[in-house]
Write a protein that holds these residues in place. Structure first.
Motif, PDB file in Angstrom:
ATOM      1  N   MET A 121      42.123  38.226  42.419  1.00 44.42           N
ATOM      2  CA  MET A 121      42.657  37.758  43.418  1.00 44.42           C
ATOM      3  C   MET A 121      43.057  38.106  44.609  1.00 44.42           C
ATOM      4  O   MET A 121      43.655  37.488  45.902  1.00 44.42           O
ATOM      5  N   ASP A 122      43.382  39.419  45.141  1.00 43.31           N
ATOM      6  CA  ASP A 122      42.915  39.939  46.104  1.00 43.31           C
ATOM      7  C   ASP A 122      42.208  39.475  47.208  1.00 43.31           C
ATOM      8  O   ASP A 122      42.573  39.270  48.039  1.00 43.31           O
ATOM      9  N   ALA A 123      41.227  39.080  47.038  1.00 42.51           N
ATOM     10  CA  ALA A 123      39.479  38.598  47.580  1.00 42.51           C
ATOM     11  C   ALA A 123      39.911  37.517  48.371  1.00 42.51           C
ATOM     12  O   ALA A 123      39.483  37.314  49.071  1.00 42.51           O
ATOM     13  N   VAL A 124      40.493  36.821  47.010  1.00 41.05           N
ATOM     14  CA  VAL A 124      40.947  35.077  46.587  1.00 41.05           C
ATOM     15  C   VAL A 124      41.984  35.151  48.244  1.00 41.05           C
ATOM     16  O   VAL A 124      41.348  34.172  49.257  1.00 41.05           O
ATOM     17  N   ASN A 125      42.947  35.584  48.157  1.00 37.07           N
ATOM     18  CA  ASN A 125      43.600  35.962  49.492  1.00 37.07           C
ATOM     19  C   ASN A 125      43.780  36.285  50.346  1.00 37.07           C
ATOM     20  O   ASN A 125      43.230  34.915  51.309  1.00 37.07           O
ATOM     21  N   VAL A 126      42.110  36.974  50.899  1.00 35.11           N
ATOM     22  CA  VAL A 126      41.303  37.506  52.102  1.00 35.11           C
ATOM     23  C   VAL A 126      41.282  36.391  52.505  1.00 35.11           C
ATOM     24  O   VAL A 126      40.285  36.312  53.502  1.00 35.11           O
ATOM     25  N   LEU A 127      40.125  35.817  51.208  1.00 36.84           N
ATOM     26  CA  LEU A 127      38.766  34.986  51.843  1.00 36.84           C
ATOM     27  C   LEU A 127      40.113  33.613  52.855  1.00 36.84           C
ATOM     28  O   LEU A 127      39.703  32.955  53.299  1.00 36.84           O
ATOM     29  N   ILE A 128      40.706  33.427  51.646  1.00 40.12           N
ATOM     30  CA  ILE A 128      41.793  32.050  52.271  1.00 40.12           C
ATOM     31  C   ILE A 128      42.088  32.371  53.910  1.00 40.12           C
ATOM     32  O   ILE A 128      42.424  31.696  54.137  1.00 40.12           O
ATOM     33  N   ARG A 129      42.845  33.712  53.888  1.00 37.73           N
ATOM     34  CA  ARG A 129      43.085  34.048  55.505  1.00 37.73           C
ATOM     35  C   ARG A 129      42.463  33.779  56.027  1.00 37.73           C
ATOM     36  O   ARG A 129      42.546  33.342  57.225  1.00 37.73           O
ATOM     37  N   GLU A 130      40.639  34.379  55.921  1.00 39.20           N
ATOM     38  CA  GLU A 130      40.026  34.507  56.598  1.00 39.20           C
ATOM     39  C   GLU A 130      39.309  32.700  57.127  1.00 39.20           C
ATOM     40  O   GLU A 130      39.311  32.567  58.149  1.00 39.20           O
ATOM     41  N   ARG A 131      39.092  31.651  56.518  1.00 43.43           N
ATOM     42  CA  ARG A 131      38.827  30.764  56.181  1.00 43.43           C
ATOM     43  C   ARG A 131      40.195  29.814  56.755  1.00 43.43           C
ATOM     44  O   ARG A 131      39.119  28.236  57.100  1.00 43.43           O
TER      45      ARG A 131
ATOM     46  N   ALA B  25      39.988  33.602  35.594  1.00 41.92           N
ATOM     47  CA  ALA B  25      39.677  33.443  33.997  1.00 41.92           C
ATOM     48  C   ALA B  25      38.942  32.887  33.603  1.00 41.92           C
ATOM     49  O   ALA B  25      38.490  33.420  32.136  1.00 41.92           O
ATOM     50  N   ALA B  26      38.347  31.897  33.342  1.00 43.03           N
ATOM     51  CA  ALA B  26      37.300  30.976  33.540  1.00 43.03           C
ATOM     52  C   ALA B  26      36.330  31.516  33.176  1.00 43.03           C
ATOM     53  O   ALA B  26      34.879  32.086  32.109  1.00 43.03           O
ATOM     54  N   ALA B  27      36.081  31.672  34.129  1.00 50.93           N
ATOM     55  CA  ALA B  27      34.941  32.958  34.698  1.00 50.93           C
ATOM     56  C   ALA B  27      34.389  34.020  34.093  1.00 50.93           C
ATOM     57  O   ALA B  27      33.331  34.328  33.348  1.00 50.93           O
ATOM     58  N   ARG B  28      35.346  35.313  33.887  1.00 50.25           N
ATOM     59  CA  ARG B  28      35.472  36.047  33.683  1.00 50.25           C
ATOM     60  C   ARG B  28      35.739  36.698  32.083  1.00 50.25           C
ATOM     61  O   ARG B  28      34.242  36.662  31.824  1.00 50.25           O
ATOM     62  N   MET B  29      35.962  35.693  31.702  1.00 51.05           N
ATOM     63  CA  MET B  29      35.686  35.224  30.819  1.00 51.05           C
ATOM     64  C   MET B  29      34.851  34.684  29.792  1.00 51.05           C
ATOM     65  O   MET B  29      34.419  35.615  28.053  1.00 51.05           O
ATOM     66  N   CYS B  30      33.969  34.201  30.535  1.00 49.14           N
ATOM     67  CA  CYS B  30      32.861  33.433  30.296  1.00 49.14           C
ATOM     68  C   CYS B  30      31.881  35.004  30.735  1.00 49.14           C
ATOM     69  O   CYS B  30      30.684  34.536  30.560  1.00 49.14           O
ATOM     70  N   GLY B  31      31.778  36.178  31.014  1.00 53.38           N
ATOM     71  CA  GLY B  31      31.072  36.906  31.354  1.00 53.38           C
ATOM     72  C   GLY B  31      30.738  37.110  32.321  1.00 53.38           C
ATOM     73  O   GLY B  31      29.495  37.528  32.882  1.00 53.38           O
ATOM     74  N   TYR B  32      31.046  36.273  33.439  1.00 53.95           N
ATOM     75  CA  TYR B  32      30.555  36.333  35.161  1.00 53.95           C
ATOM     76  C   TYR B  32      30.533  37.212  36.171  1.00 53.95           C
ATOM     77  O   TYR B  32      32.405  37.770  35.863  1.00 53.95           O
ATOM     78  N   ALA B  33      30.039  37.513  35.977  1.00 57.13           N
ATOM     79  CA  ALA B  33      30.759  39.228  37.061  1.00 57.13           C
ATOM     80  C   ALA B  33      29.620  39.378  38.605  1.00 57.13           C
ATOM     81  O   ALA B  33      29.994  39.387  39.335  1.00 57.13           O
ATOM     82  N   GLY B  34      29.284  37.691  39.386  1.00 60.54           N
ATOM     83  CA  GLY B  34      29.257  37.268  40.421  1.00 60.54           C
ATOM     84  C   GLY B  34      29.791  37.294  41.411  1.00 60.54           C
ATOM     85  O   GLY B  34      31.255  37.435  40.442  1.00 60.54           O
ATOM     86  N   PRO B  35      29.799  37.003  42.595  1.00 59.30           N
ATOM     87  CA  PRO B  35      31.168  36.758  43.850  1.00 59.30           C
ATOM     88  C   PRO B  35      31.441  35.473  44.100  1.00 59.30           C
ATOM     89  O   PRO B  35      32.748  35.651  44.321  1.00 59.30           O
ATOM     90  N   TYR B  36      30.866  34.821  43.333  1.00 56.49           N
ATOM     91  CA  TYR B  36      31.246  32.838  44.173  1.00 56.49           C
ATOM     92  C   TYR B  36      32.530  32.834  42.999  1.00 56.49           C
ATOM     93  O   TYR B  36      32.471  31.674  44.008  1.00 56.49           O
ATOM     94  N   ASP B  37      32.846  33.177  41.577  1.00 52.78           N
ATOM     95  CA  ASP B  37      34.264  32.407  41.124  1.00 52.78           C
ATOM     96  C   ASP B  37      35.314  32.951  42.581  1.00 52.78           C
ATOM     97  O   ASP B  37      36.332  31.835  42.913  1.00 52.78           O
ATOM     98  N   ILE B  38      35.027  34.138  43.207  1.00 53.55           N
ATOM     99  CA  ILE B  38      36.480  33.967  44.720  1.00 53.55           C
ATOM    100  C   ILE B  38      36.095  32.875  45.274  1.00 53.55           C
ATOM    101  O   ILE B  38      37.045  32.085  46.141  1.00 53.55           O
ATOM    102  N   HIS B  39      34.737  32.166  45.675  1.00 53.92           N
ATOM    103  CA  HIS B  39      34.718  31.064  46.690  1.00 53.92           C
ATOM    104  C   HIS B  39      35.494  29.622  45.896  1.00 53.92           C
ATOM    105  O   HIS B  39      36.169  28.487  46.321  1.00 53.92           O
TER     106      HIS B  39
END
Length: 333
Positions: A22-32, A63-77
């Motif tokens: 969520m910290d990464a999400v908030n950084v991306l939100i502020r940037e965009r 939560a949905a992505a990580r519950m299903c094993g996702y470890a990539g960067p795009y859930d943040i986007h």
């Protein structure tokens, strides 16, 4: 101890578990949300984005992505995408509803003007589409773009249905699925898809988000007639004053005698409201038991959300999402 009395509430536990993401999400939100050419855009956006909302929708993506094993960067986007869509719809809603308060603070349209709110909302929709393209996943793009269209469709349907006493519970459900549940279900479904979850898991995530969103909106509509303004950030009776036919009133109209129907026609359809009308409306809701019936509907949808989550592998995140469904309706227990 009830979930509402617990020291750590489910959304807070979820936020703590997903804090790094969520910290990464908030950084991306502020940037965009920045704009070199139009400084009013970040001013208006920041007023709403930083107003202390729970960030529930982006957390559902993570939560949905990580519950299903996702470890990539795009859930943040994708998480930032749903928050931008949500914020854009709030800006537009406050203009349409002529609202003056959101999350206990003056609305952007009150502090600036309607034009700024509409145009900044448009900008955030455009940013959301830029973000949802970046993962390069066509199915995710389809889910989120369809959700954006469904939200707009739901809002337009509400315009025609909100003050029409012929509006049924089925039409109400279509409105709610559009304006609220569509983004919840898109958030959870997109999280599963980006993680490469099985079709059964993706369907369960969609069903969870859909039911959670419906329960969330029904609770919101119920609390408009019996909530605490300090807790909800809304004045009790705002929906009545804005002539919105929400579920408690739809149920009461269906049970109304001729005198009661004339009251609803005057206050909702024709908008001729007088002192004491809100109190009389609440008395009619209580007379016919529609507040309690609406409460039961909300609990039923929360139970459907929990049942959908039970189809997914057990994990801490799966438990938290189940608890979250309970928490959404805890305020009306």
């Amino acid at each position: 101890m009830s979930l509402d009395e617990a020291a750590t509430k489910p959304h807070e536990e979820l936020a703590a578990t997903l804090a790094e993401g969520m910290d990464a999400v908030n950084v991306l939100i502020r940037e965009r949300m920045a704009s070199e050419n139009a400084p009013r855009i970040p001013e208006v956006t920041a007023h709403l984005v930083e107003a202390g909302g729970k960030r529930l929708r982006p957390m559902l993506v993570l939560a949905a992505a990580r519950m299903c094993g996702y470890a990539g960067p795009y859930d943040i986007h994708l998480a930032a995408t749903v928050e931008f869509i949500h914020t854009a719809t709030l800006l537009h809603d406050d203009v349409v509803d002529e609202s003056q308060q959101r999350r206990g603070r003056p609305t952007a349209n009150l502090l600036w003007d309607n034009k700024s709110s509409v145009l900044v909302g448009d900008y955030l929709f455009a940013r959301a589409f830029q973000l949802m393209v970046e993962p390069g996943n066509l199915r995710v793009l389809s889910i989120l773009s369809n959700a954006a269209a469904t939200i707009a469709e739901g809002e337009v349907l509400q315009l025609s249905a909100a003050q029409d006493l012929r509006t049924t519970e089925d039409i109400y459900l279509k409105v709610v699925r559009g304006k609220t549940a569509a983004l919840f279900s898109a958030a959870t479904e997109a999280g599963g898809v980006i993680a490469g979850a099985t079709e059964e898991q993706v369907q369960a995530l969609f069903d969870y988000g859909d039911a959670l969103g419906i329960a969330f909106q029904i609770v919101d509509d119920l609390l408009d007639y019996q909530g605490d303004a300090k807790a909800t950030g809304k004045n009790v009776g705002d929906d009545f004053r804005e002539r919105k036919l929400t579920l408690p009133v739809i149920k009461a109209v269906a049970l109304a005698d001729d005198e009661e129907r004339a009251f609803w026609t005057r206050t909702i359809e024709k908008g001729r409201q007088e002192d004491g009308d809100l109190e009389h409306a609440i008395a009619l809701l209580e007379k016919h038991g529609t507040l309690e019936a609406t409460r039961r509907d909300a609990l039923d949808w929360a139970a459907k959300a929990k049942a959908a989550m039970a189809a997914l592998p057990e994990s801490d995140l799966q438990r938290m999402l189940g608890d979250l469904a309970d928490y959404v309706v805890a305020r009306i227990n």
